[in-house]
Design a protein around this motif. Sequence first.
Motif, PDB file in Angstrom:
ATOM      1  N   PRO A 121       0.811  -1.220   0.000  1.00  0.00           N
ATOM      2  CA  PRO A 121       0.000   0.000   0.000  1.00  0.00           C
ATOM      3  C   PRO A 121       0.840   1.265   0.000  1.00  0.00           C
ATOM      4  O   PRO A 121       2.022   1.251   0.372  1.00  0.00           O
ATOM      5  N   VAL A 122       0.214   2.360  -0.407  1.00  0.00           N
ATOM      6  CA  VAL A 122       0.881   3.663  -0.431  1.00  0.00           C
ATOM      7  C   VAL A 122      -0.003   4.691   0.276  1.00  0.00           C
ATOM      8  O   VAL A 122      -1.201   4.494   0.453  1.00  0.00           O
ATOM      9  N   ALA A 123       0.635   5.789   0.677  1.00  0.00           N
ATOM     10  CA  ALA A 123      -0.079   6.909   1.280  1.00  0.00           C
ATOM     11  C   ALA A 123       0.355   8.184   0.581  1.00  0.00           C
ATOM     12  O   ALA A 123       1.506   8.304   0.141  1.00  0.00           O
ATOM     13  N   ASP A 137      -5.836   2.735   1.548  1.00  0.00           N
ATOM     14  CA  ASP A 137      -5.240   2.194   0.338  1.00  0.00           C
ATOM     15  C   ASP A 137      -4.993   0.698   0.483  1.00  0.00           C
ATOM     16  O   ASP A 137      -5.192  -0.064  -0.476  1.00  0.00           O
ATOM     17  N   ASP A 138      -4.592   0.271   1.678  1.00  0.00           N
ATOM     18  CA  ASP A 138      -4.383  -1.149   1.940  1.00  0.00           C
ATOM     19  C   ASP A 138      -5.674  -1.934   1.706  1.00  0.00           C
ATOM     20  O   ASP A 138      -5.673  -2.975   1.043  1.00  0.00           O
ATOM     21  N   GLY A 195       3.298 -17.997 -15.225  1.00  0.00           N
ATOM     22  CA  GLY A 195       2.910 -18.824 -14.093  1.00  0.00           C
ATOM     23  C   GLY A 195       3.562 -18.382 -12.795  1.00  0.00           C
ATOM     24  O   GLY A 195       3.603 -19.146 -11.820  1.00  0.00           O
ATOM     25  N   PHE A 196       4.061 -17.144 -12.770  1.00  0.00           N
ATOM     26  CA  PHE A 196       4.739 -16.637 -11.594  1.00  0.00           C
ATOM     27  C   PHE A 196       3.734 -16.088 -10.579  1.00  0.00           C
ATOM     28  O   PHE A 196       2.708 -15.497 -10.952  1.00  0.00           O
ATOM     29  N   LYS A 197       4.065 -16.232  -9.330  1.00  0.00           N
ATOM     30  CA  LYS A 197       3.215 -15.783  -8.227  1.00  0.00           C
ATOM     31  C   LYS A 197       3.536 -14.333  -7.856  1.00  0.00           C
ATOM     32  O   LYS A 197       4.701 -13.969  -7.687  1.00  0.00           O
ATOM     33  N   THR A 198       2.506 -13.509  -7.730  1.00  0.00           N
ATOM     34  CA  THR A 198       2.672 -12.158  -7.219  1.00  0.00           C
ATOM     35  C   THR A 198       1.993 -12.074  -5.858  1.00  0.00           C
ATOM     36  O   THR A 198       0.936 -12.675  -5.647  1.00  0.00           O
ATOM     37  N   VAL A 199       2.597 -11.329  -4.938  1.00  0.00           N
ATOM     38  CA  VAL A 199       2.080 -11.275  -3.572  1.00  0.00           C
ATOM     39  C   VAL A 199       1.866  -9.836  -3.141  1.00  0.00           C
ATOM     40  O   VAL A 199       2.450  -8.900  -3.697  1.00  0.00           O
ATOM     41  N   TYR A 200       1.014  -9.701  -2.133  1.00  0.00           N
ATOM     42  CA  TYR A 200       0.735  -8.385  -1.557  1.00  0.00           C
ATOM     43  C   TYR A 200       1.214  -8.392  -0.108  1.00  0.00           C
ATOM     44  O   TYR A 200       0.927  -9.324   0.644  1.00  0.00           O
ATOM     45  N   CYS A 201       1.956  -7.352   0.263  1.00  0.00           N
ATOM     46  CA  CYS A 201       2.486  -7.246   1.628  1.00  0.00           C
ATOM     47  C   CYS A 201       2.068  -5.916   2.223  1.00  0.00           C
ATOM     48  O   CYS A 201       2.495  -4.853   1.759  1.00  0.00           O
ATOM     49  N   LYS A 202       1.244  -5.962   3.255  1.00  0.00           N
ATOM     50  CA  LYS A 202       0.712  -4.727   3.846  1.00  0.00           C
ATOM     51  C   LYS A 202       1.789  -3.898   4.540  1.00  0.00           C
ATOM     52  O   LYS A 202       1.607  -2.705   4.783  1.00  0.00           O
ATOM     53  N   ASP A 203       2.936  -4.519   4.869  1.00  0.00           N
ATOM     54  CA  ASP A 203       4.020  -3.798   5.534  1.00  0.00           C
ATOM     55  C   ASP A 203       5.020  -3.187   4.555  1.00  0.00           C
ATOM     56  O   ASP A 203       5.966  -2.517   4.972  1.00  0.00           O
ATOM     57  N   MET A 204       4.815  -3.402   3.287  1.00  0.00           N
ATOM     58  CA  MET A 204       5.693  -2.846   2.251  1.00  0.00           C
ATOM     59  C   MET A 204       5.124  -1.477   1.864  1.00  0.00           C
ATOM     60  O   MET A 204       4.358  -1.336   0.918  1.00  0.00           O
TER      61      MET A 204
END
Length: 296
Positions: A121-123, A137-138, A195-204
Motif C-alpha cells: 500500500p501507499v499513502a 489504500d491497503d 505462471g509466476f506468483k505475485t504477492v501483496y504485503c501490507k508492511d511494504m
Amino acid sequence: MLTVSIVIPAWNEEDRIGDCLVNATRQSQAPLEVLVVDNKSTDRTAAIVQDFIDRNPDQHVELLHQDKDQGLIPSRNYGLDRAKGDILGRIDADCMLRPNWVEVVSRTFTEDPDAMGATGPVAYYDMPGKNIGLKGDDTIRKAIYRADDGQYLLYGSNMALRATAWKAIRNEVCRDKADILHEDVDVSLHLIDQGFKTVYCKDMNAGISARRMDTSFTSFRHYMQRFKNTFDAHPQHTREQKPEHTLYALYPILRAFYPVYQKYLESADINPAERVWISEQMELFHRHEQEMDQED
C-alpha cells in the motif's frame, strides 16, 4: 537475506529526487544499490543526484543515463537490466520509502520462495492523514487490484520482483511506443503469463505524491483509460474489479483539496516528503545509537 536493488527512472524530477534518495538510503537494511536512470532531463535532476553521490559516497547510489529513447519503459528496462540485486525494487522519483522497506522486501521474498513479484500500500505524503490514507489504500488495493484468479497486480510506485523473474519476461513486456498502457500492470500480466506468483504485503509501505490528481479531468480520464487499454492488449487476462472506478470517485475530492493543502504546506514552510516517515526514521536512528553503545 536476499539483496535488494532499487531502480528509479527519472525525468525532470528536481523537486523530489533528493528527498527520494534520502528515503531510499535511510533504511534499516541497506539496499545493495540505488540506480537512478536519468532520461534526458532538462532540469537539475542529474546534478542533484550527482551531488548526493558526492556527499554520500558510501550509500551505493549510481547515476545512469538513458538517452536513446524518451519514456518510462525504456528507462525502467535500462535500470532493471543493470541492477545486480537478487530482488529488483522499482519506484518513482517522487516516492518516499518507509525506513524498513528494503528489509520488508527482502524478508517477503526470502520467506516465500515462490513469490516472483510483490507490492504493497501507499499513502499520499502531500495530503493530510497519512495513517488513515495508508489503511484505506491497503483495504482497497487488497480487494480490487487483482487479475484472473486473484493474482495481485504490482503498483509501479511500490513494487519489486526477483531478478530471475525479470530476466524471464524482459523480452516479452510491451514496449508501448504509443504510451497508452499502465506499464506496471503490463509487467504484472507478463509475470502471470509465466505462471509466476505475485504477492501483496501490507508492511511494504511507500509515500507518493497526490499530484496526479492535480490535473484536468480530461488528462485524468486518459490516464484512467490506461487500465482498459492494458487489459485490451492482453485479452487472455480478466479482472472482476476496476480500480479506476474507485479513483474516479476520489478524484473530485482530491482535485479540490490538493492545491489548498499545498498552499498551507508552503506557508508553513513544510516539506511533506521530508517529514512523511520522520517518526520511523527517528526510531531507526535511536536503535542504531543503542546498538553502537552496546558495542562500546
